[in-house]
Scaffold this motif. Structure first.
Motif, PDB file in Angstrom:
ATOM      1  N   ILE A 292       0.867  -1.179   0.000  1.00 23.36           N
ATOM      2  CA  ILE A 292       0.000   0.000   0.000  1.00 23.36           C
ATOM      3  C   ILE A 292       0.905   1.231   0.000  1.00 23.36           C
ATOM      4  O   ILE A 292       1.836   1.323   0.792  1.00 23.36           O
ATOM      5  N   GLU A 293       0.647   2.168  -0.892  1.00 23.46           N
ATOM      6  CA  GLU A 293       1.498   3.355  -0.987  1.00 23.46           C
ATOM      7  C   GLU A 293       1.607   4.036   0.368  1.00 23.46           C
ATOM      8  O   GLU A 293       0.608   4.198   1.085  1.00 23.46           O
ATOM      9  N   SER A 294       2.817   4.436   0.738  1.00 19.11           N
ATOM     10  CA  SER A 294       3.049   4.999   2.062  1.00 19.11           C
ATOM     11  C   SER A 294       2.190   6.235   2.328  1.00 19.11           C
ATOM     12  O   SER A 294       1.750   6.470   3.457  1.00 19.11           O
ATOM     13  N   SER A 295       1.924   7.000   1.284  1.00 18.15           N
ATOM     14  CA  SER A 295       1.110   8.207   1.456  1.00 18.15           C
ATOM     15  C   SER A 295      -0.374   7.894   1.597  1.00 18.15           C
ATOM     16  O   SER A 295      -1.186   8.794   1.857  1.00 18.15           O
ATOM     17  N   HIS A 296      -0.728   6.622   1.424  1.00 16.86           N
ATOM     18  CA  HIS A 296      -2.137   6.222   1.500  1.00 16.86           C
ATOM     19  C   HIS A 296      -2.499   5.592   2.846  1.00 16.86           C
ATOM     20  O   HIS A 296      -3.574   5.024   2.997  1.00 16.86           O
ATOM     21  N   PHE A 297      -1.597   5.667   3.816  1.00 14.73           N
ATOM     22  CA  PHE A 297      -1.935   5.283   5.185  1.00 14.73           C
ATOM     23  C   PHE A 297      -2.289   6.550   5.942  1.00 14.73           C
ATOM     24  O   PHE A 297      -1.511   7.503   5.997  1.00 14.73           O
ATOM     25  N   ARG A 298      -3.475   6.592   6.534  1.00 15.27           N
ATOM     26  CA  ARG A 298      -3.973   7.776   7.216  1.00 15.27           C
ATOM     27  C   ARG A 298      -3.959   7.570   8.735  1.00 15.27           C
ATOM     28  O   ARG A 298      -4.913   7.039   9.310  1.00 15.27           O
ATOM     29  N   PRO A 299      -2.890   8.000   9.427  1.00 14.68           N
ATOM     30  CA  PRO A 299      -2.884   7.959  10.900  1.00 14.68           C
ATOM     31  C   PRO A 299      -3.602   9.193  11.446  1.00 14.68           C
ATOM     32  O   PRO A 299      -2.991  10.241  11.653  1.00 14.68           O
ATOM     33  N   SER A 313     -16.064  11.156  13.679  1.00 19.79           N
ATOM     34  CA  SER A 313     -16.300  12.260  12.737  1.00 19.79           C
ATOM     35  C   SER A 313     -15.050  12.559  11.916  1.00 19.79           C
ATOM     36  O   SER A 313     -15.139  12.844  10.709  1.00 19.79           O
ATOM     37  N   ILE A 314     -13.880  12.484  12.537  1.00 25.65           N
ATOM     38  CA  ILE A 314     -12.634  12.699  11.799  1.00 25.65           C
ATOM     39  C   ILE A 314     -12.426  11.585  10.778  1.00 25.65           C
ATOM     40  O   ILE A 314     -11.999  11.832   9.643  1.00 25.65           O
ATOM     41  N   LEU A 315     -12.749  10.351  11.157  1.00 25.10           N
ATOM     42  CA  LEU A 315     -12.659   9.227  10.214  1.00 25.10           C
ATOM     43  C   LEU A 315     -13.608   9.440   9.038  1.00 25.10           C
ATOM     44  O   LEU A 315     -13.217   9.264   7.872  1.00 25.10           O
ATOM     45  N   SER A 321     -13.179  12.734   1.987  1.00 27.95           N
ATOM     46  CA  SER A 321     -12.157  13.446   1.216  1.00 27.95           C
ATOM     47  C   SER A 321     -11.474  12.518   0.221  1.00 27.95           C
ATOM     48  O   SER A 321     -11.254  12.889  -0.948  1.00 27.95           O
ATOM     49  N   ASP A 322     -11.134  11.301   0.666  1.00 31.58           N
ATOM     50  CA  ASP A 322     -10.467  10.363  -0.237  1.00 31.58           C
ATOM     51  C   ASP A 322     -11.391   9.916  -1.362  1.00 31.58           C
ATOM     52  O   ASP A 322     -10.947   9.773  -2.519  1.00 31.58           O
ATOM     53  N   LEU A 323     -12.661   9.696  -1.070  1.00 35.69           N
ATOM     54  CA  LEU A 323     -13.612   9.318  -2.123  1.00 35.69           C
ATOM     55  C   LEU A 323     -13.744  10.439  -3.153  1.00 35.69           C
ATOM     56  O   LEU A 323     -13.806  10.185  -4.361  1.00 35.69           O
ATOM     57  N   LYS A 327     -10.002   8.034  -4.591  1.00 35.14           N
ATOM     58  CA  LYS A 327      -9.356   6.927  -3.899  1.00 35.14           C
ATOM     59  C   LYS A 327     -10.387   5.886  -3.466  1.00 35.14           C
ATOM     60  O   LYS A 327     -11.596   6.141  -3.503  1.00 35.14           O
ATOM     61  N   THR A 328      -9.874   4.724  -3.047  1.00 37.25           N
ATOM     62  CA  THR A 328     -10.744   3.636  -2.589  1.00 37.25           C
ATOM     63  C   THR A 328     -10.391   3.261  -1.155  1.00 37.25           C
ATOM     64  O   THR A 328      -9.421   2.542  -0.916  1.00 37.25           O
ATOM     65  N   PRO A 329     -11.137   3.753  -0.169  1.00 35.66           N
ATOM     66  CA  PRO A 329     -10.917   3.322   1.216  1.00 35.66           C
ATOM     67  C   PRO A 329     -11.199   1.815   1.334  1.00 35.66           C
ATOM     68  O   PRO A 329     -12.263   1.354   0.920  1.00 35.66           O
ATOM     69  N   PHE A 330     -10.230   1.056   1.855  1.00 35.07           N
ATOM     70  CA  PHE A 330     -10.427  -0.401   1.881  1.00 35.07           C
ATOM     71  C   PHE A 330     -10.189  -1.025   3.246  1.00 35.07           C
ATOM     72  O   PHE A 330     -10.609  -2.162   3.487  1.00 35.07           O
TER      73      PHE A 330
END
Length: 539
Positions: A292-299, A313-315, A321-323, A327-330
């Motif tokens: 998974i691309e490193s920039s695509h991990f959301r901490p 709410s933050i999630l 935003s990603d949609l 992007k595809t949240p998986f």
């Protein structure tokens, strides 16, 4: 002498053994068996020429009638090289020798448990200390067990950090107890490698049973049981469980995207995973391994207002935003008891969001999960019915030694789609009967230990009531510690107890008091002096 690779010579008929003359074998061999030793139903004989000390030639008979093999039968034996082989190499596991050395070793272990409180928790050694104490090369000749034990006590143990010590307060407790230690001993003695049902039926079936036991104690939905669409397996660590879940989630997401016309590379480039800034580092490592691309991990950021738990709410905002950006949240990891702050993510609210968007939700309850067998703490798992996978560590708080990390999935088909392989050498004809799992398809490696044995012994020896009492006792200790700290002027008020952890802020001690503390407890002084300072992180 040196050990050489065994030579295997197939003999097509039993009568061929009579044609195996000494001249065809290394000099000095005599045939100790004959065709009379061969069962009449046998159709083939495989001869193993084993070069190890005395050459031993063994035969394995294959029956044409039942398709099975006999045990190996020694046929030929003769010395090689003129030297005698030590008895221990001829019989590396002699029952009586094991009994004698085992008693000696068990006594050493029992003495260790008796005395561990008196040892300094952190060893006073520097990197490379052991190289100066041990030989550069492996011993050429056998070493007596007494010498091995002596070296263990004088060279190895002085460099051990004593996780078993009651004064060890770093990381997490190492668990363990009588049942678990004895279970480990029996596990090693049996030596089973239970990657398939046929390799050790009891290994597979006991694991299915004890994982169902635990699932019921945790009040997991029926879908997580072995009789449902899911089931459980014991992983080595929570890190392995998280990676396994992510691989299954990735396969599920990629299959969907490629079915819609994307290439594999295009699908992979869209995947995004979510956690919090308190999520265990294994989440980021899993992303690295799963490509998974490193920039695509959301901490996602947490703060004290939520007790450092992941804000739904933050999630939701991050997913939206990603949609919007194609992007595809998986994948999302919710944690019940984070490593740095024991924060408990709101699984019920998070699971509704992930279910709405078709995101795989993994609940990492490695630390706090076992305590949820107590009804008063079960609410931490509310919403688990909407999760795709779930994991606890019995080797942290569950009286079970490392490694034992129970892992459940709601639908095992996604795990099997991602990890199932059956090469020719793993195929076998399964007898009729209830469905059983092939646990090699539930994990990254092939081989696996009989971990279920020690877990079964722990659950049996203590019972569910004993485990509940164990968790409640520790949580009671934390509550008592909170009272003591709040009454001590060196600490600020506003502490909180999260299961058996106490969290808050300590006022700075005076230099004189700190000096006295260090003299009183050198190890605690080292820990305090080495603690990193951060105004943004929980203490």
């Amino acid at each position: 002498m040196d050990v050489h690779v065994a030579e295997r010579q197939p003999l097509r008929t039993s009568s061929a053994i009579e044609g195996l003359q000494p001249k065809q074998l290394p000099a000095g061999l005599d045939i100790a068996g004959s065709a009379a030793d061969v069962p009449s139903s046998s159709s083939a004989c495989h001869v193993d020429i084993l070069h190890h000390g005395p050459i031993q030639v063994a035969a394995r008979w294959e029956s044409a009638d039942v398709g099975t093999s006999s045990a190996e039968t020694p046929l030929i034996t003769a010395p090689v090289g003129g030297g005698a082989t030590p008895q221990r190499l001829q019989k590396p596991l002699d029952p009586e020798e094991f009994r004698a050395l085992g008693h000696q070793t068990v006594d050493l272990i029992a003495d260790y448990f008796r005395d561990v409180e008196s040892f300094p928790v952190l060893p006073d050694v520097k990197p490379g200390f052991l190289s100066a104490l041990l030989e550069d090369n492996a011993p050429e000749d056998p070493v007596k067990w007494d010498k091995i034990i002596s070296d263990l006590q004088t060279k190895i143990l002085p460099g051990v950090t004593h996780w078993r010590s009651p004064s060890f307060f770093a990381y997490y407790p190492s668990g363990g107890g009588t049942a678990s230690l004895l279970g480990e001993m029996v596990c090693s003695a049996l030596g089973t490698i239970g990657f398939s049902w046929i390799t050790s039926p009891s290994s597979t079936e006991l694991e299915m049973i004890v994982l169902d036991w635990l699932a019921r104690l945790l009040a997991l939905p029926e879908s997580f049981m072995s009789a449902g669409k899911g089931g459980g397996a014991i992983q080595g660590t929570a890190s392995e469980a998280l990676l396994t879940a992510m691989v299954a989630a990735r396969q599920k997401a990629v299959l969907k995207l490629t079915s819609e016309g994307l290439t594999y590379a295009e699908a992979m480039s869209k995947l995004v995973a979510y956690g919090s800034d308190q999520t265990h580092m294994s989440m980021q490592k899993a992303c690295m391994i799963a490509a998974i691309e490193s920039s695509h991990f959301r901490p996602l950021r947490t703060d004290e207002s939520t007790g450092f738990s992941l804000s739904p709410s933050i999630l939701a905002d991050a997913i939206a935003s990603d949609l919007k950006n194609g992007k595809t949240p998986f994948f999302c990891c919710a944690t019940v008891g984070t490593t740095s702050s024991a924060a408990i993510d709101p699984v019920a609210e998070i699971s509704k969001i992930t279910e709405e968007h078709g995101i795989w939700l993994h609940v990492d309850a490695a630390y706090a999960g076992p305590a949820c067998i107590c009804p008063e703490y079960r609410h931490f798992l509310n919403g688990i019915e909407r999760a795709n996978s779930f994991n606890i560590n019995m080797h942290k708080w569950g009286l079970t030694d490392f490694d034992c990390s129970p892992f459940w999935v709601r639908e095992r088909v996604h795990l099997l789609n991602a990890l199932s392989l059956t090469p020719e050498y793993l195929k076998y004809k399964r007898p009729d009967g209830p469905q059983v799992f092939e646990y090699r398809d539930w994990q990254i490696p092939l081989g696996r230990r009989f971990r279920a044995l020690k877990l079964w012994m722990v659950l049996s020896l203590h019972g569910a009531s004993g485990l509940r009492a164990h968790f409640r006792k520790h949580i009671g200790y934390a509550c008592k510690l909170k009272e003591i700290i709040e009454q001590d002027p060196r600490f600020e008020a506003g502490l909180s107890v999260r299961l058996h952890g106490v969290f808050g802020c300590a006022r700075k001690m005076s230099n004189s008091k700190m000096t006295m503390s260090r003299k009183h407890n050198h190890i605690e002084g080292q820990m305090v002096s080495q603690c990193p300072e951060s105004r943004n992180a929980p203490i």
